[in-house]
Motif scaffolding. Structure first.
Motif, short mmCIF file in Angstrom:
data_model
loop_
_atom_site.label_atom_id
_atom_site.label_comp_id
_atom_site.label_asym_id
_atom_site.label_seq_id
_atom_site.Cartn_x
_atom_site.Cartn_y
_atom_site.Cartn_z
N PHE A 57 62.97 33.32 1.07
CA PHE A 57 62.56 32.77 1.82
C PHE A 57 61.53 34.27 2.43
O PHE A 57 60.48 34.08 2.96
N TYR A 58 61.78 35.16 2.22
CA TYR A 58 61.28 36.82 2.53
C TYR A 58 59.92 37.07 1.46
O TYR A 58 60.77 37.25 0.39
N TYR A 59 58.83 37.37 1.89
CA TYR A 59 57.89 37.77 0.89
C TYR A 59 57.30 39.15 1.58
O TYR A 59 56.48 38.51 2.81
N PRO A 60 57.25 40.60 0.44
CA PRO A 60 56.64 41.09 1.30
C PRO A 60 55.04 41.71 1.47
O PRO A 60 54.57 41.39 -0.28
N GLU A 61 54.79 42.59 1.49
CA GLU A 61 53.77 42.99 1.86
C GLU A 61 53.98 44.82 1.02
O GLU A 61 54.14 45.38 2.57
N PHE A 62 53.42 45.21 0.60
CA PHE A 62 54.24 47.31 -0.12
C PHE A 62 53.25 46.84 0.50
O PHE A 62 52.52 46.85 1.36
N PRO A 63 53.64 48.83 0.78
CA PRO A 63 55.00 49.39 0.08
C PRO A 63 55.86 49.38 1.44
O PRO A 63 55.75 49.00 3.16
N LEU A 64 56.95 49.71 1.18
CA LEU A 64 58.40 49.72 2.02
C LEU A 64 58.09 50.81 2.66
O LEU A 64 57.39 52.04 2.38
N ARG A 65 58.49 51.43 3.80
CA ARG A 65 58.74 52.66 5.08
C ARG A 65 60.39 52.47 5.68
O ARG A 65 60.93 51.98 5.74
N VAL A 66 60.60 53.02 5.00
CA VAL A 66 61.54 54.19 5.35
C VAL A 66 61.92 54.67 6.98
O VAL A 66 60.98 55.12 7.60
N LEU A 67 63.17 53.58 7.63
CA LEU A 67 63.50 54.29 9.04
C LEU A 67 64.50 55.23 9.00
O LEU A 67 63.88 55.94 9.92
N ASP A 68 65.40 54.98 8.35
CA ASP A 68 66.35 56.02 8.22
C ASP A 68 67.74 55.66 6.94
O ASP A 68 67.11 55.20 6.36
N ASP A 69 68.71 56.88 6.83
CA ASP A 69 69.75 56.44 5.73
C ASP A 69 69.77 55.02 5.44
O ASP A 69 70.34 54.30 4.32
N GLN A 70 69.64 54.06 6.78
CA GLN A 70 70.49 53.15 6.46
C GLN A 70 69.80 51.17 6.51
O GLN A 70 69.95 49.99 6.51
N HIS A 71 68.10 51.81 6.98
CA HIS A 71 67.54 50.44 7.70
C HIS A 71 65.91 50.82 6.51
O HIS A 71 65.13 52.07 6.75
N ILE A 72 65.32 49.94 6.01
CA ILE A 72 64.05 50.50 5.92
C ILE A 72 63.01 48.93 6.42
O ILE A 72 63.77 47.78 6.98
N VAL A 73 62.09 49.43 6.44
CA VAL A 73 60.89 48.39 7.27
C VAL A 73 59.78 48.00 5.78
O VAL A 73 59.04 48.57 5.37
N VAL A 74 59.57 46.73 6.32
CA VAL A 74 58.95 46.22 5.39
C VAL A 74 57.58 45.25 5.92
O VAL A 74 58.37 44.27 6.32
N ALA A 75 56.32 44.72 5.85
CA ALA A 75 55.89 44.40 6.56
C ALA A 75 56.39 42.91 5.27
O ALA A 75 56.25 42.95 3.92
#
Length: 288
Positions: A57-75
């Protein structure tokens, strides 16, 4: 001469790459983001590790962005949310950004909303453009056809809206009428004409703890006739904006901005000539 290479042409074989778009380093792993919502993971030696996608159900707009070692942020879009159909207008309940765990199996939170311009007009090109300052745990989110940049404070499960800042540049042109998605099918000539008169934000980048670069471009008249990508078909521009919104400065860029590193160096393509491509490393210095 390349220092190191990853993958090989293909799609189904482990380690093959069909349409690489972006590369992200995360936990000593190399994430190659491709078309069709595919992420191919290598170690730093180039050895294939795994293949991932965002959850159903989720469709990304890359690129990925790193928040920390356990989490990423994706539009990204969640097609179950209200007004998520790209053929229509968004609504205030439509979210634009996801926070995921690094396994890409669980969306831990959603935040972000489209700017005012997208509620006033039906605009098909509404892709969010995001950067994350991991040290300060803040995100800057821009949108393709809008000069608005939204600032969010980040947690492991979402973002809290702080403010919007609006960049200005003499070459920025906002859309003056609707550009709906179905126009590209029903009247392609008109759609291209409207898009040629409209600026497009390609990326937003932190260039210091409290400073953001908005990279936008205007398309030249033969933009839609090109096959593949050609830097000569766009006019790149930039605006530096402070987080407070109290200060900004228009820039003339020597080429498209490809990315930045942790030290806030910008990487700008200076030449796109085949076999002679040249990328320069730049750092923004503000002298008051």
């Amino acid at each position: 001469m390349p220092v190191q290479t990853f993958g090989y042409p293909g799609f189904e074989e482990p380690g093959s790459l069909l349409g690489p778009l972006y590369v992200t380093l995360l936990n000593d792993k190399v994430y190659v983001q491709e078309i069709f919502n595919r992420i191919v993971v290598f170690d730093r030696t180039g050895r294939f590790l795994s293949q991932k996608r965002m959850p159903e159900f989720y469709y990304p707009e890359f690129p990925l962005r790193v928040l920390d070692d356990q989490h990423i942020v994706v539009a990204s879009t969640d097609i179950r949310e209200p007004c998520s159909d790209p053929l229509g207008k968004p609504c205030k309940e439509t979210r634009t950004v996801s926070i995921l765990d690094t396994s890409f199996t669980h969306v831990k939170g959603r935040f972000g909303f489209y700017p005012t311009l997208y509620f006033e007009k039906n605009l098909a090109t509404r892709a969010p453009r995001i950067d994350v300052n991991a040290n300060r745990r803040i995100a800057a989110v821009g949108y393709s056809l809008s000069p608005e940049i939204q600032i969010y404070a980040l947690s492991d499960t979402g973002g809290v809206f702080l403010k919007s800042v609006y960049f200005q540049h003499p070459e920025w042109h906002s859309p003056n009428e609707d550009i709906p998605a179905n126009l590209a099918i029903n009247d392609r000539k008109k759609w291209e004409s409207l898009m040629l008169r409209t600026s497009q934000t390609f990326e937003v980048f932190f260039v210091a703890d409290t400073l953001i670069l908005a990279f936008f471009a205007n398309k030249k008249s033969d933009y839609y006739s090109m096959k593949g990508w050609d830097d000569s078909k766009i006019e790149p521009h930039g605006v530096l904006v402070s987080l407070s919104g109290a200060w900004q400065q228009a820039l003339e860029l020597p080429g498209p901005v490809l990315g930045r590193d942790e030290a806030f160096h910008l990487y700008i393509r200076l030449s796109d000539e085949p076999d002679r491509r040249l990328i320069g490393r730049f750092r923004v210095e503000v002298r008051r």
